[in-house]
Design an enzyme around this catalytic site. Sequence first.
Site, PDB file in Angstrom:
ATOM      1  CD  GLU A 138      -1.797  -3.999  -6.855  1.00  0.00           C
ATOM      2  OE1 GLU A 138      -2.008  -3.077  -6.027  1.00  0.00           O
ATOM      3  OE2 GLU A 138      -2.695  -4.727  -7.312  1.00  0.00           O
ATOM      4  CD  GLU A 160      -4.779  -5.957  -3.376  1.00  0.00           C
ATOM      5  OE1 GLU A 160      -5.863  -5.444  -3.012  1.00  0.00           O
ATOM      6  OE2 GLU A 160      -3.738  -5.294  -3.519  1.00  0.00           O
TER       7      GLU A 160
END
Length: 504
Positions: A294, A175
């Site tokens: 995720e 991220e």
Amino acid sequence: MTARQASMIVDKDFVISRIDDRLYGSFIEHLGRAVYGGIYEPGHPQADDQGFRQDVLALVRGLRVPIIRYPGGNFVSGYDWKDGIGPKELRPRKLELAWRTVEPNLFGLNEFADWSRAAGSDVMWAINLGTHGADEARNIVEYANHPSGSYWSDLRISHGYKQPHGIKTWCLGNEMDGPWQIGAKTAVEYGRIAAESAKVMKWVDPSIELVACGSSGRGMPTYPEWEATVLDHTYEHADYLSLHTYYGNAENDTPTFLGRSLEMEDFIRSVTATCDYIKAKKRSKKTMMLSFDEWNVWFHSNEADRKLEPWQVAPPQLEDVYTMEDALVVGCLLIALLKHSDRVRIACLAQLVNVIAPIMTVNGGAAWAQTIYYPYLHASIYGRGQALVPLVQSPKYDTKEITDIPYLESIAVYNEEHGEVTLFAVNRDLDNALPLTVDLRSFSRCELIAHLVLEHEDLKAANTAASPNRVAPRDGGNASVDGSKITATLGKASWNVIRVRISD
């Protein structure tokens, strides 16, 4: 008024993909009690001599998890992997800034490799591209995968691991577009460091596969420009691009919540299109695959997490207690992944134990399966083989946010080796059962194996240490088979697994 009905046609020649087993992967981060008190708890009555909880391992093995992403997550962007190797008494305790805890470093690379082997899973290692870069990236690959005769491989041997771990799949950070991320970067900054890290990692071990960071969510202001820019730099180095998403129901709008899998499908389609644009732009022959590493439901624990005191070791963070309603959403999300398994080759339910997880534990006490364990279990066990194109006719409904949500969410998987077809089906109707007919016209004769059902009159019902089986599947659905036709009535708000044996 005519009763709602749904139908489905399945043909073995209309194949979406041969499903990559890694679609049923998961995720362990050094966050909350995922590691300490989750998979690792020395002194627990069911811990082995390495401190691995055997009750937890049994639940994980039951899921047949093929690959597990580790050690983060946001944690990894400030993590020095060298802190977690060597004699435990020499490992440093450090402030962990991503989640504001204290990391004792009693569990690291070698312990996780051992634990993963015990669980029957492969390791998917995420490297630190927040505070680290290409040099540490090549060093950790050398430590983990090089046989011997170099500084880092010989150091691993000195730590008691003569054989290399052979970690095949690596994430190039986590991220990196997020302002919450330690060492967050622009797309160009990240694309450059990811490309240079990828280059030297593959020079150390040409057999590895690499996952580049996509946007941390489709709501990011730079999405999908981030993907395009990152791929401009990494397309010929990376093998996968990552996607992350979580869904919640804070407003208690169950019909909309059950329709979120349509948004997941839109997300996959738009990232796929971006990848293919860069493929065309570069005149490349390679098709970029996706790693949805995720995904889950996450919202129950948000308020409790705000009240935690910082700088504890393994506090109870992100411990969502999942309901029957959440299990239905997870089932729909699994079906969405299967529908796009031609491009989504890896997916990781985030996470595996205690932290937004299908498995929960009590420190020193019991371990049990949450409601979302069961659709994940069924998909992993029975969803191996070929995903078949689902030709579905279903009544639909609208909500204030999403329109044209089919009451039936469904897909079929053909396991030719076992001679079985498995139908996964969710009835989103909260008030009515849904009659369903399935035409398996390309299969000559079928025999019902089982019709598993997960349902509960109370959509907010959950499993707890005191009532671990309050929400659990039963084998007793009403499906019947006549030749190549399946008929069933799917209970309101239910997850269904209909398995048939094919006879030629």
